[in-house]
Design a protein around this motif. Structure first.
Motif, short mmCIF file in Angstrom:
data_model
loop_
_atom_site.label_atom_id
_atom_site.label_comp_id
_atom_site.label_asym_id
_atom_site.label_seq_id
_atom_site.Cartn_x
_atom_site.Cartn_y
_atom_site.Cartn_z
N LEU A 130 85.44 55.11 28.65
CA LEU A 130 84.73 53.82 28.51
C LEU A 130 83.52 53.98 29.39
CD1 LEU A 130 87.80 51.26 29.17
CD2 LEU A 130 86.72 52.02 27.14
N HIS A 173 87.80 45.34 22.07
CA HIS A 173 86.94 46.19 22.64
C HIS A 173 87.21 46.08 24.25
CE1 HIS A 173 83.59 45.88 19.45
NE2 HIS A 173 84.57 46.69 19.00
N TYR A 174 87.25 47.13 24.57
CA TYR A 174 87.40 47.49 26.26
C TYR A 174 86.13 47.89 26.80
CZ TYR A 174 92.19 46.01 25.60
OH TYR A 174 93.18 45.43 25.14
N GLU A 175 85.74 47.68 27.88
CA GLU A 175 84.46 47.91 28.37
C GLU A 175 84.72 48.09 30.08
OE1 GLU A 175 79.68 46.79 28.60
OE2 GLU A 175 81.24 45.06 27.86
N GLY A 210 80.13 53.22 26.95
CA GLY A 210 79.99 51.86 26.24
C GLY A 210 81.33 51.15 25.92
N PRO A 211 81.54 49.91 25.26
CA PRO A 211 82.79 49.67 24.64
C PRO A 211 83.23 50.33 23.87
CG PRO A 211 80.85 47.82 24.77
CD PRO A 211 80.43 49.45 25.30
#
Length: 124
Positions: free
Chosen positions: A44, A92-94, A47-48
């Motif tokens: 990660l 999305h994961y960030e 970026g997302p």
């Protein structure tokens, strides 16, 4: 840390520094030491990332395991989850700033691991 005094096998007094909860190393390992946690944070860093892309990046982990780790990381404030208003819905994961604070020593761990002799295996 606290000092603990015991007699050794020869009857001599020995002073040991004992690590009682919460030991700083143990606390840190409980946060980032879970299987796949470091790898997820590492992937990660740029970026997302969408969930399915992240699942492909973290080879060997099941989607269920990745979901569990992401929930844990989100609860701990290391990762942020964002549901995108798209059709179909995308997640999305960030990494958070707190999560980014782990990247320095994760990079050092990566370098250390890459330098290990070939005969040393991570699986035991």
């Amino acid at each position: 840390m606290r000092a603990r005094v015991e007699d050794d096998a020869q009857g001599r007094r020995q002073v040991y520094e004992a690590c009682f909860e919460p030991c700083a190393i143990e606390k840190g390992m409980r946060i980032i030491g879970g299987k796949w946690t470091g790898s997820i944070l590492w992937h990660l860093k740029d970026g997302p990332v969408r969930f399915n892309d992240l699942a492909r990046m973290v080879g060997g982990a099941s989607k269920k395991m990745i979901t569990e780790r992401l929930r844990q990381l989100e609860t701990q404030g290391l990762v942020r989850r964002e549901v995108m208003d798209t059709a179909p819905v995308s997640v999305h994961y960030e990494i958070t700033e707190f999560g980014r604070s782990a990247l320095g020593f994760l990079d050092e761990l990566r370098k250390w691991s890459e330098g290990l002799p070939q005969e040393i295996h991570a699986d035991g």
